[in-house]
Structures are given as C-alpha cells and as structure tokens.
Design a protein around this motif. Structure first.
Motif, short mmCIF file in Angstrom:
data_model
loop_
_atom_site.label_atom_id
_atom_site.label_comp_id
_atom_site.label_asym_id
_atom_site.label_seq_id
_atom_site.Cartn_x
_atom_site.Cartn_y
_atom_site.Cartn_z
N SER A 1 -12.03 -5.04 -9.80
CA SER A 1 -10.96 -4.07 -10.03
C SER A 1 -11.58 -2.76 -10.49
O SER A 1 -12.68 -2.73 -11.02
CB SER A 1 -10.01 -4.59 -11.11
OG SER A 1 -9.46 -5.83 -10.74
N GLN B 1 -6.23 -2.93 -8.64
CA GLN B 1 -6.74 -4.29 -8.47
C GLN B 1 -6.39 -4.77 -7.07
O GLN B 1 -5.52 -4.19 -6.41
CB GLN B 1 -6.15 -5.20 -9.54
CG GLN B 1 -6.50 -4.70 -10.94
CD GLN B 1 -5.82 -5.48 -12.04
OE1 GLN B 1 -5.45 -6.64 -11.86
NE2 GLN B 1 -5.64 -4.85 -13.19
N PHE B 2 -7.05 -5.83 -6.64
CA PHE B 2 -6.89 -6.32 -5.28
C PHE B 2 -6.73 -7.83 -5.29
O PHE B 2 -7.34 -8.51 -6.10
CB PHE B 2 -8.10 -5.94 -4.42
CG PHE B 2 -8.39 -4.47 -4.45
CD1 PHE B 2 -7.73 -3.60 -3.60
CD2 PHE B 2 -9.30 -3.95 -5.35
CE1 PHE B 2 -7.98 -2.24 -3.63
CE2 PHE B 2 -9.56 -2.59 -5.40
CZ PHE B 2 -8.89 -1.73 -4.54
N SER B 3 -5.93 -8.32 -4.35
CA SER B 3 -5.73 -9.76 -4.21
C SER B 3 -5.94 -10.16 -2.76
O SER B 3 -5.62 -9.41 -1.85
CB SER B 3 -4.31 -10.14 -4.66
OG SER B 3 -4.07 -11.52 -4.45
N ARG B 4 -6.44 -11.37 -2.58
CA ARG B 4 -6.62 -11.92 -1.24
C ARG B 4 -5.37 -12.64 -0.76
O ARG B 4 -5.36 -13.18 0.34
CB ARG B 4 -7.82 -12.87 -1.21
CG ARG B 4 -9.11 -12.14 -1.50
CD ARG B 4 -10.34 -12.98 -1.25
NE ARG B 4 -10.37 -14.18 -2.05
CZ ARG B 4 -10.84 -15.36 -1.62
NH1 ARG B 4 -11.30 -15.48 -0.39
NH2 ARG B 4 -10.86 -16.40 -2.41
N PRO C 1 -2.88 -4.58 -2.74
CA PRO C 1 -3.19 -3.75 -3.92
C PRO C 1 -2.21 -3.99 -5.07
O PRO C 1 -1.03 -4.25 -4.85
CB PRO C 1 -3.05 -2.33 -3.37
CG PRO C 1 -1.94 -2.45 -2.37
CD PRO C 1 -2.13 -3.82 -1.73
N LEU D 1 -6.57 -5.73 1.86
CA LEU D 1 -6.23 -6.55 0.70
C LEU D 1 -4.92 -6.09 0.10
O LEU D 1 -4.47 -4.97 0.33
CB LEU D 1 -7.35 -6.47 -0.34
CG LEU D 1 -8.71 -6.96 0.16
CD1 LEU D 1 -9.79 -6.64 -0.86
CD2 LEU D 1 -8.66 -8.45 0.49
N TRP E 1 0.84 -1.20 0.00
CA TRP E 1 0.00 0.00 0.00
C TRP E 1 0.88 1.26 0.00
O TRP E 1 0.55 2.24 -0.66
CB TRP E 1 -0.96 0.01 1.18
CG TRP E 1 -2.28 -0.61 0.87
CD1 TRP E 1 -2.77 -1.79 1.35
CD2 TRP E 1 -3.28 -0.08 -0.01
NE1 TRP E 1 -4.01 -2.03 0.82
CE2 TRP E 1 -4.36 -1.00 -0.02
CE3 TRP E 1 -3.38 1.06 -0.80
CZ2 TRP E 1 -5.51 -0.79 -0.77
CZ3 TRP E 1 -4.53 1.27 -1.55
CH2 TRP E 1 -5.58 0.35 -1.53
N TRP F 1 -1.77 -13.87 -8.23
CA TRP F 1 -2.73 -13.20 -7.35
C TRP F 1 -4.05 -13.96 -7.36
O TRP F 1 -4.30 -14.78 -8.23
CB TRP F 1 -2.92 -11.75 -7.79
CG TRP F 1 -1.62 -11.10 -8.15
CD1 TRP F 1 -1.25 -10.66 -9.38
CD2 TRP F 1 -0.50 -10.87 -7.29
NE1 TRP F 1 0.03 -10.16 -9.33
CE2 TRP F 1 0.52 -10.28 -8.07
CE3 TRP F 1 -0.25 -11.11 -5.96
CZ2 TRP F 1 1.74 -9.91 -7.54
CZ3 TRP F 1 0.98 -10.76 -5.43
CH2 TRP F 1 1.95 -10.16 -6.22
N ALA G 1 -9.54 4.21 -1.80
CA ALA G 1 -9.41 2.78 -1.52
C ALA G 1 -8.68 2.54 -0.21
O ALA G 1 -9.09 1.69 0.59
CB ALA G 1 -8.68 2.08 -2.68
N LEU H 1 -10.83 -2.74 1.89
CA LEU H 1 -9.88 -2.75 0.77
C LEU H 1 -8.44 -2.58 1.26
O LEU H 1 -7.52 -3.17 0.70
CB LEU H 1 -10.23 -1.66 -0.24
CG LEU H 1 -11.60 -1.82 -0.92
CD1 LEU H 1 -11.76 -0.80 -2.03
CD2 LEU H 1 -11.82 -3.23 -1.42
N ARG H 2 -8.26 -1.79 2.32
CA ARG H 2 -6.91 -1.60 2.86
C ARG H 2 -6.33 -2.91 3.38
O ARG H 2 -5.12 -3.10 3.44
CB ARG H 2 -6.92 -0.54 3.96
CG ARG H 2 -5.54 -0.15 4.43
CD ARG H 2 -5.51 1.04 5.39
NE ARG H 2 -6.35 0.84 6.55
CZ ARG H 2 -7.43 1.56 6.84
NH1 ARG H 2 -7.80 2.56 6.04
NH2 ARG H 2 -8.14 1.32 7.92
#
Length: 134
Positions: free
Chosen positions: A72, A57-60, A49, A47, A19, A66, A38, A44-45
């Motif tokens: 996204s 985009q975001f990933s778990r 980024p 996840l 981040w 990813w 975001a 979202l923070r």
C-alpha cells in the motif's frame, strides 16, 4: 460482451467502477497525483483500489474482506512524498516497510515491482476466489 456506460466502462466491471470512484475523490481524501500515477500503471489499474486515511491500497479481489497481501502507499509529509508498506504479510500480520519517502511515480513503481507473480486482474468475490487458484 457487456454494453459500456457513458464513462466507457462495462457497468458490471467492479474494478473499473471503483477506479472511477477513487479518481473522482477530493484531493483532501487522496493525493490526486498518486491516483493518476497508479491508474496509469496497467498492473495496478487491474487491481481493486481502496482508499483509507489518505493511503491507496490494492486488493486482488473485489469484495470484502480484501486480499490484504499487496503493498500500500501512504502519504509521508503532505508534500507529495509517500511510503510503501505491506500491512499484512501472507499468513500473518505486520507492517513491512518496503520503501520511502518516494514521489507518487516512484511509489507506484515500487508497489508494481513487489506484486506477487501472476497478480491480477482482480477476481470477482472474496479472497476465497483466490484460494481456489492455488
């Protein structure tokens, strides 16, 4: 508990570190208002980024490949409007349009409202770590 670095994040926290990288990016790489919106959203923070071609985009998970199952946010017009898309639906691929054009704040809320139940925080490792949760 890990010591914190000068930025106030644990040096072994890959989500916080990523981040910080995204928040420090030039505005020609990613819309600053979008990143700030975001980052202000706790879901979202939590996840991981990713930035690609102006999209957020975001990933778990924190390592490649990813998770690719989250919505996204893509720039729409260069004037602060965005589209929200899911690039890869679980167990397949596609480009599901979720919404847009929207402001940065509205796009962030749209992504947050389309997160799967129990999503986050991002797990260390690859998507294999996620599969062990199921």
């Amino acid at each position: 508990m890990a010591e914190k670095d000068i930025l106030g994040t644990a040096p072994d926290d890959p989500v916080a570190a990523k981040w910080q990288v995204v928040r420090d990016m030039d505005a020609h790489l990613i819309d600053t208002a979008l990143v700030n919106a975001a980052y202000a959203n706790p879901a979202l923070r939590a996840l991981f980024p990713l930035v690609s071609h102006g999209s957020l985009q975001f990933s778990r998970c924190t390592r490649f490949p990813w998770s690719q199952d989250l919505p996204s946010i893509f720039p729409y017009d260069g004037e602060g409007l965005f589209r929200v898309r899911r690039l890869h639906v679980p167990h397949g691929s596609g480009r599901e349009q979720i919404g847009g054009p929207a402001t940065a704040d509205a796009a962030v809320e749209l992504v947050a409202s389309h997160l799967p139940p129990g999503c986050g925080p991002a797990l260390g490792g690859t998507p294999d770590a996620l599969e062990s949760l199921n």
